[in-house]
Scaffold this active site. Structure first.
Site, PDB file in Angstrom:
ATOM      1  N   ASP A  82     -12.120 -22.155  20.889  1.00 35.82           N
ATOM      2  CA  ASP A  82     -11.897 -21.844  22.155  1.00 35.82           C
ATOM      3  C   ASP A  82     -10.338 -21.679  22.342  1.00 35.82           C
ATOM      4  OD1 ASP A  82     -11.389 -21.507  24.926  1.00 35.82           O
ATOM      5  OD2 ASP A  82     -13.481 -21.992  25.275  1.00 35.82           O
ATOM      6  N   SER A 121     -11.020 -16.863  26.385  1.00 40.32           N
ATOM      7  CA  SER A 121     -12.436 -17.460  26.638  1.00 40.32           C
ATOM      8  C   SER A 121     -13.269 -16.555  27.826  1.00 40.32           C
ATOM      9  CB  SER A 121     -12.439 -18.855  27.176  1.00 40.32           C
ATOM     10  OG  SER A 121     -13.759 -19.407  27.078  1.00 40.32           O
TER      11      SER A 121
END
Length: 438
Positions: free
Chosen positions: A281, A133
């Site tokens: 994610d 991320s």
């Protein structure tokens, strides 16, 4: 043998013979090398044959050519063949970077301190870098064609965050709510992707090996389907022959796609389809990707010990008591501050399987003392992943500066470990091992 396979092997053998000719013109050498590397990509099953024919030794020589194009494609060819060079230090040096939105500024500021202590760029200090991320954004920005410095990265990070997350009007908030219902993404995906394309770029992740001083690095996303979810590792390397990671992965995605996949947080930016897979994610499974980084490093250097593992978190907040009370994760606090809605349920997914400090506790027990370091500052005030108010960012930076001041001795210890060079005895061992396995 299949005629097509026989033909491909014959072409590979002739290309290698051509490249070994001392009098071959540079233009011809360049063209033959381009075609050979392209063959490695189109017909990966031919790589084993090329290695048997001595392709790795030849490409190792060509990477020192005076022609930049030949040097770059020789490096790419080596990466595609799964070649792993000897380490410059006494062992494997690993950098791991958590996710955390705007709090990624913490990591960039602390990495700048490490650069100043060592007088080396971050990519020169580590053999393998792994990010998820926010960590993926940082790693890919440093490895992009622009080759941003950390100072430039901090400035750009603040600028992009303001463009994406600033919601000054009721109309903007209503449009965000509308997107949340239509695409499960509160923020403007098109704007986010356009900024990634502009600032991170279209270079494939494997092609970063052609740039100077870029180490092996990987970024983690989560792939989702009806039956299960899995980690996916985007790599700027391929693994050596007969070596397999427990993590599925790929090496051909564009850098902007890598970041988009790794940061596809539910309810924030929504899912990202890529090559027939749906990515979310990476923090859903590994918001602290240190264990992924260590596994990948041991796949690459199975006979090397770990010299140093440095893991950076993006801030944490302690509960009421300092006497061993449970640390509340930033995502949990962020969820608690939201209204009780279906959006909250989406956000809870982000924390369901992720506990960065639990991973830290396990690694502290398993790794050799004095070789593992986790830097994750306590924050005066919790900041959400999408905070953009200047006064809040300033407080975040002050917290980071105070944390560094309290832990400067640990940073100096890390700096010493990272800059230790490989001993003469270890270099002799490397040479002997290469001769033995040739």
């Amino acid at each position: 043998m299949n005629p097509r396979i026989r033909e491909n092997q014959s072409q590979t053998r002739h290309a290698l013979l051509d490249l070994r000719r001392k009098a071959i013109p540079v233009d011809r050498q360049r063209q033959v090398l381009y075609e050979l590397v392209e063959k490695f990509e189109k017909f990966p099953q031919e790589k084993a044959f090329a290695i048997e024919e001595g392709a790795i030794e030849l490409l190792k020589e060509l990477q020192y050519s005076t022609d930049p194009a030949i040097t770059q494609h020789a490096k790419l060819g080596l990466a595609l063949l799964g070649y792993v060079p000897a380490l410059p230090g006494e062992g494997i040096r690993i950098l791991s970077i958590d996710g955390g939105g705007i709090r990624g500024i913490i990591v960039m500021e602390l990495l700048r301190k490490l650069e100043r202590l060592t007088n080396h760029r971050i990519f020169d200090l580590f053999d393998l870098v792994c990010g998820v991320s926010t960590g993926a954004i940082l790693v890919c920005a440093l490895a992009s064609e622009k080759g941003l410095t950390l100072a430039e990265g901090i400035h750009l990070y603040k600028k992009i965050a303001y463009k994406i997350f600033h919601r000054p009007s009721t109309l903007d908030k209503l449009s965000g709510a509308s997107r949340l219902f239509s695409s499960h993404a509160y923020y403007d995906i098109e704007l986010w992707e356009s900024l990634l394309k502009r600032h991170v770029g279209y270079r494939r992740i494997i092609d970063t090996v052609m740039l100077p001083n870029v180490p092996k690095f990987c970024c983690v996303s989560t792939t989702v389907c009806d039956e299960h979810i899995d980690a996916h590792v985007f790599r700027n390397y391929t693994l050596p022959q007969n070596v397999q990671s427990v993590y599925a992965g790929s090496h051909t995605a564009r850098l902007w796609e890598v970041v988009r996949a790794s940061s596809a947080a539910p309810a924030y930016f929504g899912d990202f389809p890529l090559n027939g897979q749906l990515h979310q994610d990476g923090g859903i499974l590994y918001n602290n990707p240190t264990t992924v980084a260590i596994h990948e490093a041991k796949c690459l250097w199975p006979n090397e010990r770990i010299q140093c593992v440095v893991s950076f978190g993006t801030g944490r907040t302690r509960g009421k008591s300092n006497d061993g009370q449970k640390i509340i994760s930033p995502k949990m606090l962020e969820q608690a501050s939201l209204s009780s809605s279906w959006k909250t349920k989406f956000l809870r997914i982000l924390d369901s399987a992720t506990d960065t400090e639990a991973a830290h506790t396990v690694l502290s027990d398993l790794l050799p003392p004095g070789h593992y370091f986790r830097f994750n500052p306590y924050l005066t005030e919790f900041l959400s992943m999408v905070e953009v108010r200047p006064e809040k960012i300033a407080q975040l930076e002050r917290d980071t500066a105070m944390y560094y001041a309290r832990n400067e001795d640990k940073f100096e210890q890390v700096a010493d470990l990272l800059t230790r060079k490989r001993s003469i005895a270890r270099k002799a061992y490397d040479v002997a091992r290469q001769v033995f396995y040739r």
